[in-house]
Motif scaffolding. Structure first.
Motif, PDB file in Angstrom:
ATOM      1  N   LYS A 108       2.065   8.536   2.822  1.00 12.66           N
ATOM      2  CA  LYS A 108       0.796   7.805   2.875  1.00 12.66           C
ATOM      3  C   LYS A 108       0.964   6.298   3.027  1.00 12.66           C
ATOM      4  CE  LYS A 108      -1.654  11.220   0.036  1.00 12.66           C
ATOM      5  NZ  LYS A 108      -2.413  11.447  -1.215  1.00 12.66           N
ATOM      6  N   THR A 109       1.651   5.640   2.079  1.00 10.42           N
ATOM      7  CA  THR A 109       1.636   4.173   2.061  1.00 10.42           C
ATOM      8  C   THR A 109       3.005   3.584   1.756  1.00 10.42           C
ATOM      9  OG1 THR A 109       1.088   4.097  -0.302  1.00 10.42           O
ATOM     10  CG2 THR A 109      -0.766   4.112   1.257  1.00 10.42           C
ATOM     11  N   LEU A 110       3.164   2.332   2.198  1.00 11.03           N
ATOM     12  CA  LEU A 110       4.260   1.455   1.781  1.00 11.03           C
ATOM     13  C   LEU A 110       3.621   0.197   1.216  1.00 11.03           C
ATOM     14  CD1 LEU A 110       7.230   0.291   1.755  1.00 11.03           C
ATOM     15  CD2 LEU A 110       6.696  -0.618   4.028  1.00 11.03           C
ATOM     16  N   ALA A 111       3.974  -0.154  -0.021  1.00 13.10           N
ATOM     17  CA  ALA A 111       3.406  -1.338  -0.660  1.00 13.10           C
ATOM     18  C   ALA A 111       4.535  -2.258  -1.101  1.00 13.10           C
ATOM     19  CB  ALA A 111       2.556  -0.949  -1.864  1.00 13.10           C
ATOM     20  N   VAL A 112       4.500  -3.502  -0.634  1.00 13.70           N
ATOM     21  CA  VAL A 112       5.442  -4.546  -1.069  1.00 13.70           C
ATOM     22  C   VAL A 112       4.660  -5.457  -2.007  1.00 13.70           C
ATOM     23  CG1 VAL A 112       6.908  -6.446  -0.334  1.00 13.70           C
ATOM     24  CG2 VAL A 112       6.740  -4.383   1.086  1.00 13.70           C
ATOM     25  N   GLU A 113       5.076  -5.488  -3.288  1.00 17.44           N
ATOM     26  CA  GLU A 113       4.299  -6.168  -4.318  1.00 17.44           C
ATOM     27  C   GLU A 113       5.073  -7.347  -4.895  1.00 17.44           C
ATOM     28  OE1 GLU A 113       3.605  -3.065  -7.122  1.00 17.44           O
ATOM     29  OE2 GLU A 113       2.155  -2.002  -5.851  1.00 17.44           O
ATOM     30  N   HIS A 114       4.692  -8.553  -4.494  1.00 21.02           N
ATOM     31  CA  HIS A 114       5.223  -9.801  -5.063  1.00 21.02           C
ATOM     32  C   HIS A 114       6.755  -9.783  -5.133  1.00 21.02           C
ATOM     33  CE1 HIS A 114       1.104 -10.777  -6.138  1.00 21.02           C
ATOM     34  NE2 HIS A 114       0.994  -9.597  -6.736  1.00 21.02           N
ATOM     35  N   SER A 121       4.031  -9.999  -0.307  1.00 16.73           N
ATOM     36  CA  SER A 121       3.159  -8.860  -0.603  1.00 16.73           C
ATOM     37  C   SER A 121       2.436  -8.427   0.665  1.00 16.73           C
ATOM     38  CB  SER A 121       2.126  -9.209  -1.679  1.00 16.73           C
ATOM     39  OG  SER A 121       2.742  -9.508  -2.906  1.00 16.73           O
ATOM     40  N   PHE A 122       2.403  -7.123   0.898  1.00 16.84           N
ATOM     41  CA  PHE A 122       1.573  -6.537   1.960  1.00 16.84           C
ATOM     42  C   PHE A 122       1.604  -5.022   1.788  1.00 16.84           C
ATOM     43  CE2 PHE A 122       5.834  -6.812   3.715  1.00 16.84           C
ATOM     44  CZ  PHE A 122       6.011  -5.593   4.355  1.00 16.84           C
ATOM     45  N   THR A 123       0.676  -4.335   2.458  1.00 16.87           N
ATOM     46  CA  THR A 123       0.575  -2.880   2.367  1.00 16.87           C
ATOM     47  C   THR A 123       0.396  -2.297   3.751  1.00 16.87           C
ATOM     48  OG1 THR A 123      -0.427  -3.013   0.167  1.00 16.87           O
ATOM     49  CG2 THR A 123      -0.703  -0.950   1.366  1.00 16.87           C
ATOM     50  N   VAL A 160       8.924  -2.557  -4.477  1.00 13.20           N
ATOM     51  CA  VAL A 160       8.610  -1.915  -3.194  1.00 13.20           C
ATOM     52  C   VAL A 160       8.294  -0.459  -3.524  1.00 13.20           C
ATOM     53  CG1 VAL A 160       9.451  -1.255  -0.909  1.00 13.20           C
ATOM     54  CG2 VAL A 160      10.113  -3.454  -1.896  1.00 13.20           C
ATOM     55  N   ARG A 161       7.128   0.006  -3.089  1.00 12.33           N
ATOM     56  CA  ARG A 161       6.679   1.354  -3.470  1.00 12.33           C
ATOM     57  C   ARG A 161       6.372   2.194  -2.232  1.00 12.33           C
ATOM     58  NH1 ARG A 161       5.521   1.488  -8.893  1.00 12.33           N
ATOM     59  NH2 ARG A 161       5.285  -0.547  -9.915  1.00 12.33           N
ATOM     60  N   LEU A 162       6.775   3.453  -2.313  1.00 14.29           N
ATOM     61  CA  LEU A 162       6.405   4.455  -1.320  1.00 14.29           C
ATOM     62  C   LEU A 162       5.484   5.455  -1.993  1.00 14.29           C
ATOM     63  CD1 LEU A 162       9.846   5.102   0.425  1.00 14.29           C
ATOM     64  CD2 LEU A 162       7.883   3.921   1.401  1.00 14.29           C
ATOM     65  N   ASP A 163       4.245   5.540  -1.521  1.00 13.88           N
ATOM     66  CA  ASP A 163       3.230   6.403  -2.155  1.00 13.88           C
ATOM     67  C   ASP A 163       3.125   6.139  -3.649  1.00 13.88           C
ATOM     68  OD1 ASP A 163       2.804   7.454   0.303  1.00 13.88           O
ATOM     69  OD2 ASP A 163       3.389   9.506  -0.170  1.00 13.88           O
ATOM     70  N   GLY A 164       3.258   4.873  -4.040  1.00 16.12           N
ATOM     71  CA  GLY A 164       3.118   4.487  -5.438  1.00 16.12           C
ATOM     72  C   GLY A 164       4.395   4.533  -6.240  1.00 16.12           C
ATOM     73  N   GLY A 165       5.438   5.179  -5.758  1.00 18.36           N
ATOM     74  CA  GLY A 165       6.699   5.273  -6.495  1.00 18.36           C
ATOM     75  C   GLY A 165       7.654   4.165  -6.104  1.00 18.36           C
ATOM     76  N   ARG A 184       2.671   8.361  15.935  1.00 20.13           N
ATOM     77  CA  ARG A 184       1.869   9.564  16.198  1.00 20.13           C
ATOM     78  C   ARG A 184       2.122  10.657  15.162  1.00 20.13           C
ATOM     79  NH1 ARG A 184       3.076   8.317  21.678  1.00 20.13           N
ATOM     80  NH2 ARG A 184       4.892   9.703  21.605  1.00 20.13           N
ATOM     81  N   ARG A 185       3.353  10.751  14.678  1.00 22.87           N
ATOM     82  CA  ARG A 185       3.635  11.791  13.676  1.00 22.87           C
ATOM     83  C   ARG A 185       3.303  11.356  12.252  1.00 22.87           C
ATOM     84  NH1 ARG A 185       8.140  10.464  10.880  1.00 22.87           N
ATOM     85  NH2 ARG A 185       9.820   9.263  11.885  1.00 22.87           N
ATOM     86  N   GLY A 186       2.782  10.137  12.077  1.00 22.46           N
ATOM     87  CA  GLY A 186       2.345   9.697  10.752  1.00 22.46           C
ATOM     88  C   GLY A 186       3.334   8.855   9.995  1.00 22.46           C
ATOM     89  N   GLY A 187       4.341   8.314  10.673  1.00 22.83           N
ATOM     90  CA  GLY A 187       5.308   7.450  10.014  1.00 22.83           C
ATOM     91  C   GLY A 187       4.887   5.989  10.035  1.00 22.83           C
ATOM     92  N   ILE A 188       5.671   5.162   9.341  1.00 20.88           N
ATOM     93  CA  ILE A 188       5.452   3.710   9.306  1.00 20.88           C
ATOM     94  C   ILE A 188       6.667   3.035   9.919  1.00 20.88           C
ATOM     95  CG2 ILE A 188       5.268   1.696   7.792  1.00 20.88           C
ATOM     96  CD1 ILE A 188       3.681   3.375   5.848  1.00 20.88           C
ATOM     97  N   VAL A 189       6.420   2.021  10.756  1.00 20.44           N
ATOM     98  CA  VAL A 189       7.511   1.299  11.412  1.00 20.44           C
ATOM     99  C   VAL A 189       7.406  -0.182  11.071  1.00 20.44           C
ATOM    100  CG1 VAL A 189       8.624   0.697  13.597  1.00 20.44           C
ATOM    101  CG2 VAL A 189       7.531   2.945  13.325  1.00 20.44           C
ATOM    102  N   ILE A 190       8.540  -0.746  10.652  1.00 21.55           N
ATOM    103  CA  ILE A 190       8.656  -2.196  10.452  1.00 21.55           C
ATOM    104  C   ILE A 190       9.763  -2.679  11.369  1.00 21.55           C
ATOM    105  CG2 ILE A 190       9.210  -4.037   8.811  1.00 21.55           C
ATOM    106  CD1 ILE A 190       8.203  -2.231   6.587  1.00 21.55           C
TER     107      ILE A 190
END
Length: 533
Positions: A288-294, A311-313, A348-353, A475-481
């Protein structure tokens, strides 16, 4: 010896002589079997210790490399363990274990006559004093020899890695002088250590031979005074030699013992510094998500953070291009996101973890990483794409290669997917390595793909393949940086993150951020003073 001189020769008894020979043969057979058993036991012990500590040594080497330590320092634990194992498998421990027998032989000599025991005891104390003197004199040179050996290895590796620059820019003479200076220091410390060891060892051997002659003299004096038989002269000489042999051998092995002791102390300190790594509870694959927190991060060895409060999501199917001037902190940021370097603060969190809630191996299956400097591991192309996974399904390897648009390129290699890439992938061109490394990053469709200047060695065809691969991941639902320097890479992303002086200066949808940057550029250009010619 005493029976031969005191009984056999006066009586001319052949049967007694043969009986003594049989007794001696049995004693030596037992000694041979015991020595063989002890040698094999110590050899297996050294191998067992290295086997038990191998996982810790691997973690030390891996941690040292991630912390930016030079190669010579990173490989020191292997040399230290080899030193410890070599000492355990050699004659040093046997000599130390034989030391208690010195007391036994002294007791037997004293039983013959107290002066024989006293003479041998004085010699033993003299040799022991030489052993302690050898230890004291050898400590500093042994430590310096280890340090200069590491420096010489580091400079040698630097010369090997930068041979082209040294040749082209005429740095050969200066590089040679630097290496020779370190080599001279290393040889000087080794020579000093050898002089101490051989010098004191030679004194010990001479003292031992002199002592045997002294024991013979004392024995002869006792025979002349009718206080001992003639056989005691020869028997006491042999017994004194056996009594002092373990001490003499210990002195001869003292240099190896000191090196092994220093190696073990270094290993012990590094083992103690390792943090225990309990296996965390397995988490479901992120989707679902990638969150970079402070996030704040300092590269290994640095005193100033190069990423500050970032920080960004991002959500599934998002792709972001990280842009900014040189030394803005872009590569440091992606290392923080992948968990390569430890964070000074933030998460750094992936789906909150948080990343540390996954084990390293489990996290690796969810991340595809293409570093700025690509070095493949020695093996085949297929093994590198599959990340050396045992019994990797061939269809998944081909799928990753097709997604990276490198399948046809691989088929044109001499042996296709079974082509050996050579050390660090040197058998391939830089562009080939980068595209195969991209396929490796895409293997098994990880949720997060991190690309650090992935197009730096690519031609137009390779760059187009990279852009299509990014679209396929989205397209398959991944995240790219992706860290981008070329504007063409912006075609594949929908977000832009601007780094400057280690901080996130802007982040958001591509159109908004680029419009903001263009506006700032026009304003700066308008404010610039006109230059009159």
């Amino acid at each position: 010896m005493m029976l031969v001189y005191d009984v056999v020769l006066p009586s001319h008894s052949i049967s007694t002589l043969l009986g003594l020979l049989l007794m001696v043969a049995l004693a030596y057979s037992f000694q041979a079997g015991f020595d063989l058993l002890r040698t094999r036991t110590l050899s297996h012990l050294g191998a067992a210790i290295e086997t038990d500590f191998a996982p810790l040594i691997y973690r030390i080497i891996s941690t040292s490399a991630l912390r930016g330590r030079p190669q010579s320092e990173s490989l020191q634990p292997i040399r230290d363990m080899d030193q410890v194992r070599g000492f355990l498998s050699g004659s040093g421990p046997s000599a130390l274990m034989d030391l208690p027998w010195v007391l036994f032989f002294l007791a037997v000599l004293s039983f013959f006559h107290i002066w024989l025991g006293v003479t041998t005891l004085v010699g033993a104390l003299l040799l022991i004093a030489l052993a302690f003197l050898t230890d004291i004199k050898s400590r500093a040179p042994a430590r310096l020899a280890t340090e200069f050996a590491a420096r010489r290895s580091s400079e040698t590796e630097a010369i090997r890695r930068h041979a082209e620059e040294i040749k082209v820019m005429g740095l050969g003479g200066r590089a040679e002088n630097s290496w020779l200076a370190v080599n001279r220091h290393y040889l000087a410390t080794q020579q000093q250590l050898a002089d101490i060891s051989t010098g004191l060892g030679g004194i010990g051997r001479i003292a031992r031979m002199l002592l045997q002659s002294t024991v013979l003299t004392v024995g002869a004096a006792l025979v002349i005074d009718n206080k001992a038989s003639g056989g005691v002269i020869f028997a006491s000489s042999i017994l004194s030699a056996r009594a002092l042999a373990p001490i003499d051998q210990s002195i001869g092995n003292w240099r190896i013992f000191i090196s092994a002791r220093q190696s073990w102390r270094r290993l012990d300190a590094q083992f103690a510094a390792l943090r225990p790594s309990p296996s965390p509870t397995s988490l479901p694959p992120p989707e679902k998500t990638l969150a970079v927190e402070h996030v704040t991060l300092m590269p290994p060895g640095a005193r100033v953070p190069t990423v500050i409060d970032a920080s960004f999501t991002l959500n599934a199917k998002d792709a972001v291009a990280v842009i900014g001037p040189s030394a803005a902190g872009k590569s440091t940021l992606v290392r923080a996101i992948t968990g390569v370097w430890p964070l000074a603060s933030g998460q750094v969190r992936l789906d909150g973890g948080a990343l540390d809630q996954w084990s390293s191996d489990a996290l690796g299956t969810h991340i595809g990483y293409l570093p700025q400097t690509v070095e493949l591991m020695e093996g085949t192309v297929a093994q590198n794409i599959a990340r050396f996974e045992p019994d990797a399904p061939p269809e998944l390897i081909v799928t990753a290669a097709r997604t990276a648009r490198v399948h046809d390129l691989i088929l044109r290699l001499e042996h296709g997917y079974d082509t050996l890439v050579g050390p660090d992938g040197n058998a391939l061109s830089a562009g080939q390595r980068q595209r195969i490394a991209l396929a490796r990053a895409l293997y098994r469709d990880p949720f997060l793909i991190v690309l650090d200047e992935a197009n730096s060695n690519l031609d137009a065809e390779g760059e187009q393949a990279l852009i299509e691969a990014i679209f396929a991941v989205r397209r398959r639902g991944g995240i790219v940086i992706t860290v981008a320097h070329r504007p063409s890479m912006l075609r594949a992303v929908d977000h832009v993150l601007v780094m400057g002086e280690g901080r996130v200066r802007a982040f958001g949808p591509k159109a908004e951020v680029m419009a903001k940057l263009n506006k700032q550029a026009r304003a700066a250009q308008a404010a610039a003073p006109l230059v009159q010619t």
